[in-house]
Motif scaffolding. Structure first.
Motif, short mmCIF file in Angstrom:
data_model
loop_
_atom_site.label_atom_id
_atom_site.label_comp_id
_atom_site.label_asym_id
_atom_site.label_seq_id
_atom_site.Cartn_x
_atom_site.Cartn_y
_atom_site.Cartn_z
N THR A 141 1.17 6.13 4.49
CA THR A 141 -0.25 5.88 4.77
C THR A 141 -0.72 6.75 5.93
OG1 THR A 141 0.14 4.06 6.34
CG2 THR A 141 0.01 3.50 4.00
N PHE B 231 -1.87 5.80 0.83
CA PHE B 231 -3.20 5.31 1.23
C PHE B 231 -3.69 6.14 2.41
CE2 PHE B 231 -5.89 2.80 3.99
CZ PHE B 231 -6.82 2.26 3.11
N LEU C 41 0.85 -1.19 0.00
CA LEU C 41 0.00 0.00 0.00
C LEU C 41 0.88 1.24 0.00
CD1 LEU C 41 -1.97 -2.25 1.06
CD2 LEU C 41 -3.10 -0.45 2.38
#
Length: 246
Positions: A112, A76, A73
Motif C-alpha cells: 500500500t 492500494f 487491502l
C-alpha cells in the motif's frame, strides 16, 4: 477501482470501511486507488495552485478503517496529487487531511502507498492485530522553512483521531513553497522526524524501514534511531525496529 472527489470538499471522508464479515478476508480491496486531484474529471485539478493551502482543503480524510472493521487491502494507493496527470504535466497544490486506521479485529495491508497528505500518511490509532507489509509514503512538498502554512494549519489537529500536535516535529520534503520543480530539493536534512511512535504500543515489530533526508527516522522518546547511524547509500535503512517488541 478508483475513488475520488469531484470538487474541493473539506469535510469528505472518501473511503470509510466499517464492515468485517464472518471470516478473515471477507472484506477486501485489490488494485484500488483513492486520488485527490490530478485527473480531468475533478475541478480540483484546475483550481488548486495557491501556496496558501487553506484555499484547497480538498478532503478531510482519504481512507478510514474504523474500529469495527476487518479488511484485507492489496495494491492500494491513496494519493493527494502533487502534479496533474491529465492535460499535461503541471503543478498542483492540494491539502488533504489524513489517513487513519483504527481497526482491531484483524487488518492486512499488503503493498500500500499513501502520499502527500497534509498531516500524515499513515496513522495506526489504537489499532490492534494489524499486518502491514511493503508500505510506501511521501510527505507533502510545501511545508517546513518558508512555508505559507505550517502543519497542522490549515487543518485542526483532532485528538480523537490520534492526530499529533506537531510540537515535536518539523515535517517537510522540498522545504518551503512548491514551485513544481522536482530538481530543487532542499540540501541535506529536510525534516526533523520522519515517523512517530507514541504511547508505548504492545508487540510492535517493524522491518526494513527506509527514510531519506530526515534527522530522526523514528521518534519514540526512547531509542530515536537516526539516519546518521543507519546510513545506506543515498538514504538510511533500519533492518529491524523492535523497541516495543513483546
Amino acid at each position: 477501482m478508483r475513488f475520488s472527489v469531484g470538487e474541493v470538499l473539506p469535510g469528505a471522508t472518501i473511503l470509510d470501511i466499517k464492515a468485517a464479515g464472518k471470516n478473515p478476508g471477507d472484506v477486501g480491496l485489490w488494485n484500488t486507488m483513492v486520488t485527490v486531484g490530478g485527473t480531468t474529471e475533478t475541478s480540483v485539478k484546475d483550481n488548486c495552485n495557491n501556496q496558501d493551502t487553506s484555499k484547497c482543503m480538498a478532503a478531510y480524510m482519504v481512507a478510514h478503517l474504523t474500529e469495527s472493521s476487518s479488511a484485507y487491502l492489496e495494491n492500494f494507493w491513496g494519493w493527494t496529487a502533487d502534479h496533474n496527470l491529465d492535460g499535461g504535466f503541471s503543478k498542483t497544490i492540494i491539502s488533504t487531511g489524513r489517513d487513519v486506521l483504527e481497526a482491531t479485529k484483524g487488518t492486512w495491508l499488503t503493498g500500500t502507498g499513501s502520499e502527500h497528505h497534509w498531516l500524515y500518511n499513515y496513522n495506526f490509532h489504537s489499532a490492534q492485530n494489524v499486518y502491514a507489509g511493503l508500505l510506501q509514503a511521501e510527505n507533502p512538498y510545501m511545508q517546513g522553512d518558508g512555508a505559507t502554512q505550517t502543519a497542522p494549519a490549515p487543518w485542526t489537529a483532532e485528538s480523537s483521531l490520534g492526530d499529533p500536535d506537531f510540537a515535536c516535529a518539523a515535517w517537510a520534503f522540498f522545504n518551503g513553497e512548491w514551485n513544481g520543480d522536482y530538481g530543487s530539493q532542499c540540501d541535506g536534512s529536510c525534516q526533523t522526524n520522519m515517523m512517530r511512535v507514541a504511547n508505548s504500543p504492545e508487540n510492535l515489530v517493524w522491518y526494513s524501514i527506509g527514510t531519506r533526508k530526515a534527522d530522526v527516522m523514528i521518534l519514540d522518546d526512547q531509542s530515536n534511531p537516526s539516519e546518521y547511524n543507519h546510513s545506506c547509500g543515498r538514504e538510511a535503512v533500519l533492518q529491524a525496529y523492535r523497541q516495543f517488541a513483546s
